[in-house]
Design a protein around this motif. Structure first.
Motif, mmCIF file in Angstrom:
data_model
loop_
_atom_site.group_PDB
_atom_site.id
_atom_site.type_symbol
_atom_site.label_atom_id
_atom_site.label_comp_id
_atom_site.label_asym_id
_atom_site.label_seq_id
_atom_site.Cartn_x
_atom_site.Cartn_y
_atom_site.Cartn_z
ATOM 1 N N HIS A 191 47.384 47.694 30.352
ATOM 2 C CA HIS A 191 47.640 48.926 29.605
ATOM 3 C C HIS A 191 47.798 48.584 28.124
ATOM 4 N N GLU B 289 47.161 55.013 34.711
ATOM 5 C CA GLU B 289 46.314 54.926 33.521
ATOM 6 C C GLU B 289 45.587 53.580 33.454
ATOM 7 N N THR B 290 46.253 52.504 33.877
ATOM 8 C CA THR B 290 45.616 51.188 33.850
ATOM 9 C C THR B 290 44.506 51.104 34.889
ATOM 10 N N PHE C 34 51.752 54.862 34.078
ATOM 11 C CA PHE C 34 51.001 53.842 33.345
ATOM 12 C C PHE C 34 50.217 52.930 34.289
ATOM 13 N N GLN D 56 51.881 49.434 27.395
ATOM 14 C CA GLN D 56 52.956 49.142 28.344
ATOM 15 C C GLN D 56 52.684 47.838 29.087
#
Length: 291
Positions: free
Chosen positions: A95, A232-233, A229, A98
């Motif tokens: 990410h 999202e990754t 996150f 993060q």
């Protein structure tokens, strides 16, 4: 219908380690997630952990603590290595802000079905829809000081109360605190809870990434990166795979913002990867584990 999937998460969680020298190894925790693929293709299995776990392991191969159930009905610890670096550089996806990393893995046939579905990861609405509040209990899985719950290599289950308010939105509050002692080996472990009521469910709230220290003293608080996150990754990974782009893990993950304590110094955060030999504690080591 009430569904408690704690055992599913336990079975999906693995120890990650890499020897540094005869007296030390780097240890972290990871968990497997099954990611749906477009067009009806077979799902892809990815390993999720804290990005600094891979960053601090300098060698190209990392040992993963797989397990399988033998014909006698006994769990057996059978680790093998995966490659996290190639000639092209790091193989994981990270990410951009993060401390989260994912890497596609070919899990052994006896283990691949242990991956949790991506739907178990919390999203931007989960804390609100599940009415999660400060003071509620969450659990985490990991390998503190490189120790496991038994010789089969299962992770140690621990619990603590949510110590932050508010918890959402993640754009404003990307991390939250949990009231437990986080030690080396816990980095990358899933943090999850099972909500109560007839429609209660188990979901992954985030990934344990840090311990909180103040003036070199542990405050018995862990820092958790929101599960959004991880989602999202995974999206970053899928876009990279679709375009043929290499992973870009060298982006520096954003650390949780320092917290100014009332009347005191700034709180710092420390990662939890280093592990020395001969730790205190009575938890069993998996057979074949490196000290």
């Amino acid at each position: 219908m009430f569904v408690d999937l704690t055992v599913d998460l336990i079975e999906a969680t693995v120890q990650l380690d890499q020897p540094i020298n005869e007296a030390k190894r780097m240890v972290g925790t990871g968990f497997l997630v099954e990611v749906p693929q477009p067009g009806g293709a077979a799902p892809q299995v990815v390993l999720v952990t804290a990005a600094h776990v891979f960053e601090k392991m300098p060698a190209p191969d990392v040992r993963v603590g797989w397990r399988y159930l033998n014909a006698q009905g006994t769990w057996v610890y059978e680790p093998s290595t995966i490659k996290i670096r190639t000639a092209n550089g790091p193989a994981w996806y990270q990410h951009p802000t993060q401390d989260i990393a994912v890497i596609p893995v070919q899990a052994p046939a006896t283990f691949k079905d242990q991956a949790i579905p991506q739907a178990m990861l919390g999203d931007e609405t989960t804390f609100v829809t599940e009415k999660v509040k400060a003071g509620e209990e969450m659990m985490t899985l990991g390998y503190p000081h490189g120790l496991s719950a038994n010789v089969a290599g299962f992770p140690i289950l621990r619990a603590g109360k949510v110590a932050s308010y508010p918890l959402s939105p993640s754009t404003a509050y990307p991390t939250f605190l949990i009231d437990l002692t986080a030690v080396p080996g816990n980095s990358g472990g899933p943090v999850f809870m099972t909500t109560e009521g007839p429609k209660g469910k188990t979901f992954v709230a985030g990934v344990l990434i840090k311990q909180v220290e103040d003036d070199n003293q542990r405050l018995e608080l862990g820092v958790v990166a929101d599960a959004i996150f991880v989602r999202e990754t995974i999206d970053i990974m899928q876009r990279g795979q679709a375009t043929g782009a290499l992973s870009q893990p060298r982006l520096t993950p954003g650390l949780p913002a320092p917290v100014q304590t009332p009347g005191g110094p700034t709180t710092d955060t420390k990662d939890m990867t280093d592990r020395k030999t001969d730790p205190a504690g009575q938890a069993a080591k998996p057979s074949g584990a490196t000290n």
